[in-house]
Scaffold this motif. Structure first.
Motif, PDB file in Angstrom:
ATOM      1  N   ARG A 174      21.747  54.715  51.747  1.00 24.58           N
ATOM      2  CA  ARG A 174      21.822  54.154  50.401  1.00 24.58           C
ATOM      3  C   ARG A 174      23.286  54.042  49.970  1.00 24.58           C
ATOM      4  N   GLU A 175      24.047  55.084  50.280  1.00 26.13           N
ATOM      5  CA  GLU A 175      25.466  55.077  49.895  1.00 26.13           C
ATOM      6  C   GLU A 175      26.205  53.913  50.557  1.00 26.13           C
ATOM      7  N   GLY A 176      25.942  53.733  51.846  1.00 30.92           N
ATOM      8  CA  GLY A 176      26.571  52.638  52.585  1.00 30.92           C
ATOM      9  C   GLY A 176      26.232  51.295  51.969  1.00 30.92           C
ATOM     10  N   ARG A 177      24.952  51.128  51.623  1.00 31.90           N
ATOM     11  CA  ARG A 177      24.515  49.854  51.057  1.00 31.90           C
ATOM     12  C   ARG A 177      25.177  49.607  49.708  1.00 31.90           C
ATOM     13  N   LEU A 178      25.281  50.667  48.920  1.00 30.70           N
ATOM     14  CA  LEU A 178      25.918  50.524  47.602  1.00 30.70           C
ATOM     15  C   LEU A 178      27.398  50.184  47.755  1.00 30.70           C
ATOM     16  N   GLN A 179      28.041  50.842  48.725  1.00 27.51           N
ATOM     17  CA  GLN A 179      29.466  50.588  48.932  1.00 27.51           C
ATOM     18  C   GLN A 179      29.713  49.141  49.321  1.00 27.51           C
ATOM     19  N   VAL A 180      28.865  48.633  50.208  1.00 32.02           N
ATOM     20  CA  VAL A 180      29.026  47.243  50.627  1.00 32.02           C
ATOM     21  C   VAL A 180      28.765  46.305  49.463  1.00 32.02           C
ATOM     22  N   GLU A 181      27.733  46.610  48.707  1.00 28.92           N
ATOM     23  CA  GLU A 181      27.393  45.734  47.584  1.00 28.92           C
ATOM     24  C   GLU A 181      28.541  45.691  46.578  1.00 28.92           C
ATOM     25  N   LEU A 182      29.107  46.848  46.331  1.00 30.34           N
ATOM     26  CA  LEU A 182      30.221  46.920  45.384  1.00 30.34           C
ATOM     27  C   LEU A 182      31.411  46.088  45.890  1.00 30.34           C
ATOM     28  N   ALA A 183      31.748  46.268  47.153  1.00 30.23           N
ATOM     29  CA  ALA A 183      32.868  45.518  47.725  1.00 30.23           C
ATOM     30  C   ALA A 183      32.597  44.027  47.644  1.00 30.23           C
ATOM     31  N   HIS A 184      31.358  43.654  47.941  1.00 29.90           N
ATOM     32  CA  HIS A 184      31.026  42.235  47.949  1.00 29.90           C
ATOM     33  C   HIS A 184      31.067  41.619  46.551  1.00 29.90           C
ATOM     34  N   LEU A 185      30.531  42.340  45.581  1.00 33.98           N
ATOM     35  CA  LEU A 185      30.512  41.804  44.221  1.00 33.98           C
ATOM     36  C   LEU A 185      31.930  41.698  43.659  1.00 33.98           C
ATOM     37  N   THR A 186      32.760  42.697  43.974  1.00 35.29           N
ATOM     38  CA  THR A 186      34.142  42.657  43.502  1.00 35.29           C
ATOM     39  C   THR A 186      34.846  41.445  44.109  1.00 35.29           C
ATOM     40  N   TYR A 187      34.537  41.215  45.360  1.00 34.46           N
ATOM     41  CA  TYR A 187      35.107  40.061  46.079  1.00 34.46           C
ATOM     42  C   TYR A 187      34.642  38.756  45.426  1.00 34.46           C
ATOM     43  N   GLN A 188      33.345  38.677  45.143  1.00 38.95           N
ATOM     44  CA  GLN A 188      32.797  37.476  44.510  1.00 38.95           C
ATOM     45  C   GLN A 188      33.409  37.243  43.140  1.00 38.95           C
ATOM     46  N   LYS A 189      33.607  38.342  42.407  1.00 38.91           N
ATOM     47  CA  LYS A 189      34.155  38.229  41.063  1.00 38.91           C
ATOM     48  C   LYS A 189      35.560  37.627  41.135  1.00 38.91           C
ATOM     49  N   GLY A 190      36.333  38.116  42.094  1.00 41.81           N
ATOM     50  CA  GLY A 190      37.688  37.594  42.299  1.00 41.81           C
ATOM     51  C   GLY A 190      37.666  36.100  42.553  1.00 41.81           C
ATOM     52  N   ARG A 191      36.683  35.662  43.330  1.00 36.63           N
ATOM     53  CA  ARG A 191      36.583  34.244  43.662  1.00 36.63           C
ATOM     54  C   ARG A 191      36.240  33.408  42.431  1.00 36.63           C
ATOM     55  N   LEU A 192      35.372  33.948  41.606  1.00 40.41           N
ATOM     56  CA  LEU A 192      34.997  33.220  40.388  1.00 40.41           C
ATOM     57  C   LEU A 192      36.213  33.018  39.505  1.00 40.41           C
ATOM     58  N   VAL A 193      36.933  34.105  39.300  1.00 42.33           N
ATOM     59  CA  VAL A 193      38.084  34.059  38.394  1.00 42.33           C
ATOM     60  C   VAL A 193      39.143  33.120  38.948  1.00 42.33           C
ATOM     61  N   ARG A 194      39.401  33.294  40.250  1.00 43.29           N
ATOM     62  CA  ARG A 194      40.446  32.465  40.860  1.00 43.29           C
ATOM     63  C   ARG A 194      40.108  30.991  40.713  1.00 43.29           C
ATOM     64  N   ALA A 195      38.885  30.652  41.057  1.00 42.85           N
ATOM     65  CA  ALA A 195      38.500  29.254  41.057  1.00 42.85           C
ATOM     66  C   ALA A 195      38.635  28.683  39.647  1.00 42.85           C
ATOM     67  N   TRP A 196      38.240  29.486  38.668  1.00 38.79           N
ATOM     68  CA  TRP A 196      38.278  29.011  37.299  1.00 38.79           C
ATOM     69  C   TRP A 196      39.713  28.787  36.845  1.00 38.79           C
ATOM     70  N   THR A 197      40.570  29.755  37.134  1.00 37.71           N
ATOM     71  CA  THR A 197      41.977  29.641  36.747  1.00 37.71           C
ATOM     72  C   THR A 197      42.556  28.355  37.340  1.00 37.71           C
ATOM     73  N   HIS A 198      42.193  28.165  38.604  1.00 44.45           N
ATOM     74  CA  HIS A 198      42.710  26.996  39.298  1.00 44.45           C
ATOM     75  C   HIS A 198      42.210  25.707  38.617  1.00 44.45           C
TER      76      HIS A 198
END
Ligand code: GTP
Length: 489
Positions: A174-198
């Motif tokens: 469960r911990e592993g899955r949560l860690q991956v999910e967190l990393a992935h969502l943070t990554y996705q969030k960065g992409r959203l913000v970047r794309a919008w700024t651009h």
């Protein structure tokens, strides 16, 4: 650490284009309705056939290329080796590789990375092979990703996206899955913000390529933030439980021996051989994600906890290392680290440097003279007799002599276990003790927990005289028990 963080940031801020988050559910890692599943996009768009491209930049642009793991010395992976590794990564998520090739880039283009001619050449390749996915083993910007997807009419995934996808599939706890999910969502969030700024800059607001508008992006961002917060809370809870387990383990003073190594080095195979445990071992990268622990008794009677950990890889984003910090704490706290290397691999030295880079990032001392790392040169069965002889000779000249093994044939395993015993035994004490004849329980404890070297019986009193070797912790326990046993008489 500061340097490493900057590197990771570089990888993530140059991440792929924004996409509307898919809110469909499936039985993957995010089982609750309304959650985004990392890689879901990939599964939806991909036909299962993929083209793997390894861009190789001209020397003057070499620093724009795939980054080696944070903290590592300058390490160069040959283009062919990068191609093999990227293909292996893609296969690890069951993609059918329609074509894999190295593509030279003279000048990286801000809009498409590749030049016009190359983009067209690759378009034809994608069309011919019928691939639904193109993996670009490189960091690509949101704009580049978007333009390439349009040009090739296929989904494009960069290296970080691919690694996240694999981590997501491999997480077992469960911990592993949560860690991956967190990393992935943070990554996705960065992409959203970047794309919008651009987009803001480029178009003064409004839509983009039929993609999400301002309201949709804002909504997606809020969904992501809410989910990130809730995962953080869940993780904190899981980490608390882990702490309790760890505290429990500390009470059993068995040394922890952690297996680390580059992906596919043979960690799980070695772990299985030594422990007889059935841990997934496939010819796939990242077959191991969460640490798996088993108790092992060595020849001297010393018990250890052997811990199988995550596979390392070049360019593992520091953010992911951070996400797995809790998992990797097992490594930091280990009494001995076994660094398993595929010694038959042409890039074995570069891989070792990558692993050491990650370890030193975690704060592990990697200087051979005083480190608590034992190198295990695995897969010696794949070496020719001459190369094997050379490796054996080379190992003799290492500051800390590595163990040469084959986790498949079992060659060298007894010697490896003895080497572990010796390394852990540096602080052992050799004691002469006399056990009262009546205390059978204490005698049983001594046999269970120490290495009894000699044993004689006093003919008059029946007391046992033992010479034994033991750890400092067990020496203290034994002394306390001896005092109690004498008092009870
Ligand atoms: P990750 O979990 O991806 O980090 O991989 P790992 O380091 O745990 O590697 P794993 O044990 O899954 O082994 C990878 C491949 O190498 C498997 O196909 C194993 O059968 C093979 N392998 C492991 N050890 C040896 C060895 O000593 N000799 C040979 N010939 N193959 C080996």
């Amino acid at each position: 650490m500061v340097k490493a963080a900057t590197k990771a940031e570089a990888i993530f801020t140059r991440a792929p284009a924004a996409h509307v988050i898919d809110k469909t559910t499936d039985d993957g890692i995010f089982e609750k309705p309304g959650r985004a599943k990392p890689g879901h996009e990939l599964l939806r768009v991909s036909t299962g056939r993929a083209v793997v491209i390894v861009p190789v930049l001209q020397r003057s642009h070499a620093n724009d290329g795939v980054r080696d793991s944070p903290g590592a010395a300058v390490v160069t992976h040959s283009p062919d080796d990068r191609l093999t590794e990227a293909t292996g990564l893609a296969e690890a998520i069951d993609l059918e590789i329609a074509d894999a090739r190295v593509v030279g880039i003279t000048t990286p283009r801000p809009s498409t990375l590749f030049g016009k001619g190359k983009v067209e050449e690759l378009r034809l390749l994608v069309e011919e092979t019928g691939a639904g996915l193109v993996i670009v083993d490189h960091a690509i910007t949101p704009v580049q990703q978007s333009n390439l997807e349009k040009a090739w009419n296929a989904k494009v995934l960069d290296r970080t996206g691919l690694i996240l996808e694999i981590f997501g599939r491999r997480a077992r706890t469960r911990e592993g899955r949560l860690q991956v999910e967190l990393a992935h969502l943070t990554y996705q969030k960065g992409r959203l913000v970047r794309a919008w700024t651009h987009l803001e800059r480029q178009r003064g607001g409004g839509g983009f390529l039929g993609g999400p508008g301002e309201a949709q992006l804002e909504l997606d961002r809020r969904i992501l933030e809410t989910r990130i917060e809730s995962i953080k809370r869940e993780l904190a809870q899981v980490v608390k439980t882990r702490e309790l387990h760890r505290a429990g383990r500390r009470k059993v003073p068995y040394p922890i021996v952690a297996i680390v190594g580059y992906t596919n080095a043979g960690k799980s195979t070695l772990f299985n051989l030594v422990t007889g445990a059935a841990v997934l071992a496939k010819d796939q990268v990242f077959a191991t994600l969460d640490p798996t622990m088993r108790e092992v008794k060595l020849r001297s009677g010393r018990r250890i906890i052997l811990s199988d950990t995550v596979g390392f890889i070049s360019s593992l984003p520091t953010m992911l290392v951070a996400a797995f910090r809790a998992t990797l704490e097992e490594v930091i706290e280990a009494d001995l680290i076994l660094h398993v290397r595929d010694i038959s691999h042409p890039e074995t030295d570069a891989q070792a440097a990558d692993v050491e880079g990650v370890l030193s990032d975690l704060g592990v001392d990697t200087v051979p003279a005083h480190s608590h790392i034992l190198e295990v040169w695995n897969k010696i069965d794949l070496l020719s007799p001459v190369t094997r002889e050379e490796a054996t000779n080379m190992s003799r000249f290492q500051e800390r002599r590595p163990a040469l093994v084959s986790a498949i044939t079992g060659d060298g395993i007894p010697e490896l276990l003895d080497a572990i015993d010796t390394r852990l035994g540096a602080s052992d004490a050799v004691l002469d003790v006399t056990l009262p004849a009546h205390d059978g329980r204490l005698l049983a404890w001594v046999h269970e927990n120490t290495d009894v070297l000699t044993r004689t019986t006093d003919e008059v009193t029946g007391a046992l005289r033992l010479t034994l070797r033991t750890t400092p912790e067990n020496k203290a326990r034994l002394e306390a028990q001896l005092r109690k046993s004498t008092d009870n008489r």
